[in-house]
Design an enzyme around this catalytic site. Structure first.
Site, mmCIF file in Angstrom:
data_model
loop_
_atom_site.group_PDB
_atom_site.id
_atom_site.type_symbol
_atom_site.label_atom_id
_atom_site.label_comp_id
_atom_site.label_asym_id
_atom_site.label_seq_id
_atom_site.Cartn_x
_atom_site.Cartn_y
_atom_site.Cartn_z
ATOM 1 N N ARG A 16 0.805 14.741 12.529
ATOM 2 C CA ARG A 16 1.021 14.305 11.220
ATOM 3 C C ARG A 16 1.246 15.838 10.606
ATOM 4 N NH1 ARG A 16 -0.561 9.148 9.969
ATOM 5 N NH2 ARG A 16 0.914 9.129 8.298
ATOM 6 N N LYS A 39 0.895 -1.468 -0.166
ATOM 7 C CA LYS A 39 -0.042 0.062 0.000
ATOM 8 C C LYS A 39 0.839 1.169 -0.063
ATOM 9 C CE LYS A 39 -1.852 1.520 4.011
ATOM 10 N NZ LYS A 39 -1.199 3.127 4.268
ATOM 11 N N ASN A 40 2.013 1.285 0.788
ATOM 12 C CA ASN A 40 2.692 2.459 1.053
ATOM 13 C C ASN A 40 3.892 2.560 -0.039
ATOM 14 O OD1 ASN A 40 1.403 2.955 3.245
ATOM 15 N ND2 ASN A 40 2.835 2.481 4.789
ATOM 16 N N CYS A 74 -4.325 12.955 12.394
ATOM 17 C CA CYS A 74 -5.181 11.554 12.298
ATOM 18 C C CYS A 74 -5.162 10.917 13.709
ATOM 19 C CB CYS A 74 -4.572 10.607 11.346
ATOM 20 S SG CYS A 74 -3.049 10.012 11.829
ATOM 21 N N ARG A 134 -8.586 -0.660 4.876
ATOM 22 C CA ARG A 134 -7.767 0.514 4.084
ATOM 23 C C ARG A 134 -6.256 -0.030 3.707
ATOM 24 N NH1 ARG A 134 -6.195 5.638 7.356
ATOM 25 N NH2 ARG A 134 -5.432 5.767 5.497
ATOM 26 N N ASP A 190 4.873 0.713 11.750
ATOM 27 C CA ASP A 190 3.594 0.033 11.490
ATOM 28 C C ASP A 190 3.536 -1.303 11.551
ATOM 29 O OD1 ASP A 190 3.623 1.671 8.288
ATOM 30 O OD2 ASP A 190 3.355 2.216 9.986
HETATM 31 C C1 EPZ Z 1 4.555 6.897 6.110
HETATM 32 O O1 EPZ Z 1 3.731 8.155 6.701
HETATM 33 C C2 EPZ Z 1 3.673 5.945 5.946
HETATM 34 N N1 EPZ Z 1 2.317 6.113 5.306
HETATM 35 C C3 EPZ Z 1 3.139 5.635 7.416
HETATM 36 O O2 EPZ Z 1 2.429 4.387 7.170
HETATM 37 C C4 EPZ Z 1 4.288 4.983 8.282
HETATM 38 O O3 EPZ Z 1 4.006 4.667 9.588
HETATM 39 C C5 EPZ Z 1 5.161 6.232 8.271
HETATM 40 O O4 EPZ Z 1 5.672 6.590 6.999
HETATM 41 C C6 EPZ Z 1 6.392 5.933 9.251
HETATM 42 O O5 EPZ Z 1 7.097 4.838 8.609
HETATM 43 C C7 EPZ Z 1 2.731 6.067 3.782
HETATM 44 O O6 EPZ Z 1 3.572 5.631 3.365
HETATM 45 C C8 EPZ Z 1 1.668 6.516 3.033
HETATM 46 P P1 EPZ Z 1 6.818 10.197 8.533
HETATM 47 P P2 EPZ Z 1 4.442 9.685 6.811
HETATM 48 O O7 EPZ Z 1 6.471 11.603 7.457
HETATM 49 O O8 EPZ Z 1 5.295 9.765 5.518
HETATM 50 C C9 EPZ Z 1 7.108 13.881 11.270
HETATM 51 C C10 EPZ Z 1 0.275 3.062 7.648
HETATM 52 O O9 EPZ Z 1 0.135 2.493 8.804
HETATM 53 N N2 EPZ Z 1 6.945 14.772 10.120
HETATM 54 O O10 EPZ Z 1 7.718 9.456 7.841
HETATM 55 O O11 EPZ Z 1 3.356 10.360 6.825
HETATM 56 C C11 EPZ Z 1 6.007 13.098 11.598
HETATM 57 O O12 EPZ Z 1 5.103 13.678 12.594
HETATM 58 C C12 EPZ Z 1 0.877 4.468 7.726
HETATM 59 O O13 EPZ Z 1 0.486 2.287 6.587
HETATM 60 C C13 EPZ Z 1 7.369 15.899 10.464
HETATM 61 O O14 EPZ Z 1 7.398 16.446 11.650
HETATM 62 O O15 EPZ Z 1 5.084 9.473 8.062
HETATM 63 C C14 EPZ Z 1 6.567 11.708 12.344
HETATM 64 O O16 EPZ Z 1 6.841 12.238 13.647
HETATM 65 C C15 EPZ Z 1 0.736 5.037 9.085
HETATM 66 N N3 EPZ Z 1 6.889 16.862 9.591
HETATM 67 C C16 EPZ Z 1 7.937 11.584 11.502
HETATM 68 O O17 EPZ Z 1 8.284 12.829 11.056
HETATM 69 C C17 EPZ Z 1 6.709 16.555 7.986
HETATM 70 O O18 EPZ Z 1 6.447 17.335 7.220
HETATM 71 C C18 EPZ Z 1 7.643 10.205 10.472
HETATM 72 O O19 EPZ Z 1 6.521 10.499 9.821
HETATM 73 C C19 EPZ Z 1 6.586 15.035 8.064
HETATM 74 C C20 EPZ Z 1 6.578 14.234 8.978
#
Ligand code: EPZ
Length: 425
Positions: free
Chosen positions: A121, A22-23, A116, A398, A306
């Site tokens: 996020r 999915k990701n 969320c 999802r 995850d």
């Molecule tokens: C991706 O989300 C995945 N989703 C998530 O999977 C996964 O948990 C996550 O990466 C971490 O591996 C998809 O790929 C669609 P991040 P993402 O940006 O990219 C902070 C699932 O269950 N951050 O890597 O949104 C954030 O708050 C989902 O399949 C900022 O501060 O996660 C977090 O603490 C859930 N500013 C950390 O970085 C930003 O602009 C990592 O988040 C972006 C992120």
């Protein structure tokens, strides 16, 4: 409204075909906005989030045909560069159209995704990176207004936090920028490599994907391509834990241990015999009790966040105790109270949860709250004594393709029932 009923206690035995990730699929679909030609994606899982992304791409003007896990699309007639709130709020990965739209069309109006269940996020890294590439950004009325009338210009972008979708968005924004872009502190997830592979097939010049430093040389145009989506490592790890928690043995196909190096090592320490083979690996529970092990979630190649909820379900039955620390998201323990309703002994202290093993779990009515928390309750239900009723199963839909069918084929007593709104109250 659906609910899932599980009668626990049966060791799972059989084979499971792991679906496409999915990701990986979501950024790969967004990448279709970049190319001038026909773009085909194979091994796309049939999930609610995929249909949401297809709906978003179609309202931009893309032609998208989805059948038999294959997508054929083109973005030859884009009619608008707005991603509306009602679509983005449903699936926050919609933010992934931002980079392609600005990169190819020089403008985009994308709703801020908002938070969320698992955290606030933010998308500040996405925005700051685009500004580094020369985009002008205004945040008004809940939308990101990005413009780059003369196109984007390559830059070195040092990301303050490792972010998967920010790395993906900025890589997609940079492939058509003028000159070289370097992404420093880039995410290293396999889904990043998969996206880069597809972009390179379209004609992009990218090196370093999978490392923390990705270099992109901008080109003037991307063409159509064909790509097969990488296996879903989160699904594979979920079924591996299903084998262990039910004391069974599963053969997981169309996947690879290389996708879950830290997780597979943790599962072996907990009590599993994991044997790789040419199309995946088998997971067999050892005869010894599940061993409590400490887990800390980290960006790839660390233990994936995850998989944290699923691992916690396993640790509820461990001999001894397990300390699980969630370092990525601030609110990703919502499965804890539901697992405790099934008899688990878990105490949360800030970002850590102390799991003291109990001899057994008891089935109960439980509530799914987010995608991975919901599947951890399925795993607990498969191991519990008695019947577990899982409500709000739309969370599961999802991220897990034909979950009940895959589990039933391995001996699980699991079924889905549609209920009236009245019953759901
Ligand atoms: C991706 O989300 C995945 N989703 C998530 O999977 C996964 O948990 C996550 O990466 C971490 O591996 C998809 O790929 C669609 P991040 P993402 O940006 O990219 C902070 C699932 O269950 N951050 O890597 O949104 C954030 O708050 C989902 O399949 C900022 O501060 O996660 C977090 O603490 C859930 N500013 C950390 O970085 C930003 O602009 C990592 O988040 C972006 C992120």
């Amino acid at each position: 409204m659906d609910r899932i009923i599980i009668k626990g206690g049966t060791p799972l035995r059989g084979s499971v075909r792991i679906s496409g990730a999915k990701n990986a699929s979501l950024p790969l679909l967004a990448a279709g906005l970049l190319c001038e030609g026909t773009y085909q994606l194979n091994n796309i899982p049939d999930l609610a989030d995929i249909h949401s992304m297809i709906e978003l791409l179609k309202q931009h003007g893309c032609n998208v045909i989805y059948q038999n896990n294959m997508i054929t699309m083109d973005a030859m007639n884009i009619v608008n560069t707005t991603a509306p709130y009602d679509l983005v709020r449903r699936m926050r990965a919609s933010i992934l159209v931002l980079g392609p739209l600005v990169g190819r069309f020089g403008k985009a109006r994308v709703s801020l995704p908002g938070g969320c269940a698992i955290g606030t996020r933010p998308v500040d890294i996405h925005i700051q990176g685009l500004q580094k590439l020369g985009a002008h950004i205004e945040l008004t009325e809940g939308y990101i207004h990005a413009t780059a009338p003369n196109g984007l210009v390559g830059a070195t972008i040092a990301m303050p936090v490792i972010s998967v979708t920010a790395t993906e968005n900025l890589m997609m924004a940079a492939v058509l920028a003028k000159g070289e872009t370097i992404l420093v502190n880039a995410a290293r997830e396999p889904e990043i490599i998969d996206l880069a592979t597809a972009l390179i097939a379209m004609g992009a010049h990218i090196s370093g994907a999978g490392t923390d430093r990705i270099m992109i040389q901008g080109v003037s145009q991307l063409n159509g391509a064909t790509h097969t989506v990488v296996s879903d490592r989160i699904e594979a790890a979920t079924y591996a834990i299903a084998a262990i928690i039910t004391r069974g043995e599963l053969n997981l196909m169309h996947t690879s241990l290389d996708l879950i190096p830290t997780v597979s090592a943790a599962l072996e320490s907990a009590g599993a015999i994991i044997t790789p083979h040419d199309t995946g690996f088998t997971v067999k529970a050892t005869d010894t009790p599940i061993q409590g092990i400490d887990v800390m979630t980290e960006p790839f190649p660390g233990f994936a966040t995850d998989i944290q909820a699923q691992m916690m379900a396993l640790m509820t039955l461990c001999e001894g105790a397990s300390m699980i620390t969630e370092t990525i998201f601030e609110n990703r323990f919502m499965h804890v109270p539901e697992l405790c309703r099934m008899g688990a002994n878990i105490t949360v202290h800030g970002s850590s949860a102390l799991v003291r093993g109990v001899p057994y779990l008891s089935g109960a009515p439980v509530m799914a709250t987010d995608l991975r928390a919901s599947v951890s309750l399925v795993l607990a239900g498969l191991a519990a004594r008695g019947e577990t009723i899982l409500n709000r199963v739309y969370h599961l839909d999802r991220g897990y393709e034909t979950l009940e069918e895959k589990l039933r084929n391995c001996g699980a007593h699991i079924e889905r029932r549609t209920i009236t709104t009245y019953e759901a109250e």
